[in-house]
Design an enzyme around this catalytic site. Sequence first.
Site, short mmCIF file in Angstrom:
data_model
loop_
_atom_site.label_atom_id
_atom_site.label_comp_id
_atom_site.label_asym_id
_atom_site.label_seq_id
_atom_site.Cartn_x
_atom_site.Cartn_y
_atom_site.Cartn_z
N GLU A 137 -17.63 -17.81 38.67
CA GLU A 137 -18.46 -18.79 39.47
C GLU A 137 -17.76 -19.14 40.74
O GLU A 137 -18.74 -19.45 41.66
CB GLU A 137 -18.56 -19.88 38.62
N1 COA Z 1 -27.61 -11.89 38.34
C1 COA Z 1 -28.42 -10.80 38.65
N2 COA Z 1 -28.47 -9.57 38.96
C2 COA Z 1 -27.20 -8.98 38.45
C3 COA Z 1 -26.21 -9.77 38.00
C4 COA Z 1 -26.20 -11.10 37.80
N3 COA Z 1 -25.33 -11.98 37.58
N4 COA Z 1 -25.32 -8.90 37.59
C5 COA Z 1 -25.73 -7.60 37.82
N5 COA Z 1 -27.02 -7.77 38.49
C6 COA Z 1 -27.61 -6.42 38.72
C7 COA Z 1 -27.08 -6.09 40.03
O1 COA Z 1 -27.87 -7.01 41.08
C8 COA Z 1 -27.65 -4.43 40.23
O2 COA Z 1 -29.09 -4.59 40.20
P1 COA Z 1 -29.93 -3.75 41.11
O3 COA Z 1 -29.44 -2.25 40.65
O4 COA Z 1 -31.38 -4.01 41.07
O5 COA Z 1 -29.28 -3.78 42.70
C9 COA Z 1 -27.59 -4.41 38.26
O6 COA Z 1 -27.36 -5.58 37.99
C10 COA Z 1 -26.23 -3.53 38.04
O7 COA Z 1 -25.17 -4.24 38.82
P2 COA Z 1 -24.12 -3.54 40.01
O8 COA Z 1 -23.46 -4.70 40.36
O9 COA Z 1 -24.70 -2.56 40.48
O10 COA Z 1 -23.00 -3.12 38.78
P3 COA Z 1 -21.70 -2.96 38.89
O11 COA Z 1 -21.10 -1.99 37.55
O12 COA Z 1 -21.16 -2.24 40.06
O13 COA Z 1 -20.87 -4.29 38.70
C11 COA Z 1 -20.42 -6.38 37.87
C12 COA Z 1 -20.87 -5.00 37.48
C13 COA Z 1 -20.76 -7.23 36.67
C14 COA Z 1 -19.11 -6.70 38.43
C15 COA Z 1 -21.41 -6.90 39.13
O14 COA Z 1 -22.82 -6.41 38.84
C16 COA Z 1 -21.20 -8.34 39.36
O15 COA Z 1 -20.05 -9.04 39.73
N6 COA Z 1 -22.22 -9.17 38.91
C17 COA Z 1 -22.43 -10.61 39.03
C18 COA Z 1 -21.76 -11.33 37.78
C19 COA Z 1 -21.61 -12.80 38.01
O16 COA Z 1 -21.03 -13.12 39.17
N7 COA Z 1 -21.96 -13.55 37.25
C20 COA Z 1 -21.84 -15.08 37.10
C21 COA Z 1 -22.85 -15.51 38.06
S1 COA Z 1 -22.56 -17.36 38.39
#
Ligand code: COA
Length: 248
Positions: A137
């Site tokens: 976060e």
């Molecule tokens: N909210 C909305 N969409 C999300 C998401 C979230 N918290 N986490 C992942 N997604 C979506 C991505 O935007 C992507 O969508 P797209 O293909 O339409 O662009 C899809 O899910 C796959 O995510 P991606 O980032 O491509 O996968 P990855 O394996 O490279 O990375 C994570 C995985 C979890 C490390 C990365 O997605 C991430 O850091 N997500 C945010 C997590 C986060 O911060 N959560 C707390 C929010 S307060």
Amino acid sequence: MADHMVVLRETRDGVQTLTLNRPDKLNALNFALTEGLVQALKEADADPFVRVVIVTGAGRGFCAGADTREFTVLTPDNQPLVERRAALTTELQGLVKQMSKPVIAAVNGYAMGGGSGLALSCDLALAGESARFGYPEVKHGIVAAIVMAGLVEHVGRKAAFDLVATGRTLDAHEAQRLGMVNRVVADADLLHEAHSLAQQIAVHPVQAMQATKGIFHRVTELPFSEGLKIGQQLNAQMRAFRQTESPA
Ligand code: COA
């Protein structure tokens, strides 16, 4: 009204599996999914055919936490929506403790922020080898606020502050060492292992299991002497359980 398909439900031998179903977004918790999961958990708790609940995620993620795309509308000039969202997230993160039935998290892939909080809020948690946990976060300029109490409760102060201040990601084995999950299993075995754990619980008499869960969550929040007192009261009541239901 929540969309039911955002959470898939399957019941087998008294065990209901709830699958978060936004795989293309790693099951990030938008309004619809959060509402759908709250509703599904409440309905599972009320369903007499369900004895134990499993929560897992469709696809390669368990739950990536709050949907970051909703942040664009969750702004100070939209305070009623901000407050409604906070209330809904709080309801979800506190719900398993309020439920009468045991809930097992089967953590596949990423469990971030509210997703990690969701896993920790369950009574038991199994993690697949590829599970990853984290509280990122602060990287978004916000706070791991609603999930903070559950995190500190599970891992203690030093480890919790490390996680929320660095926002780093930890693997399944570190999560187990910190007390965030009960066991790490091969990814391919995760649902099978969760189901067999659920079965070990589901065979026990319902009244005893519900009272066990009830007192468990009460004593974790009470000073020892008060926990002992409610234990004494339940001990005096529980003799009647054996007359109302015999073991399966
Ligand atoms: N909210 C909305 N969409 C999300 C998401 C979230 N918290 N986490 C992942 N997604 C979506 C991505 O935007 C992507 O969508 P797209 O293909 O339409 O662009 C899809 O899910 C796959 O995510 P991606 O980032 O491509 O996968 P990855 O394996 O490279 O990375 C994570 C995985 C979890 C490390 C990365 O997605 C991430 O850091 N997500 C945010 C997590 C986060 O911060 N959560 C707390 C929010 S307060």
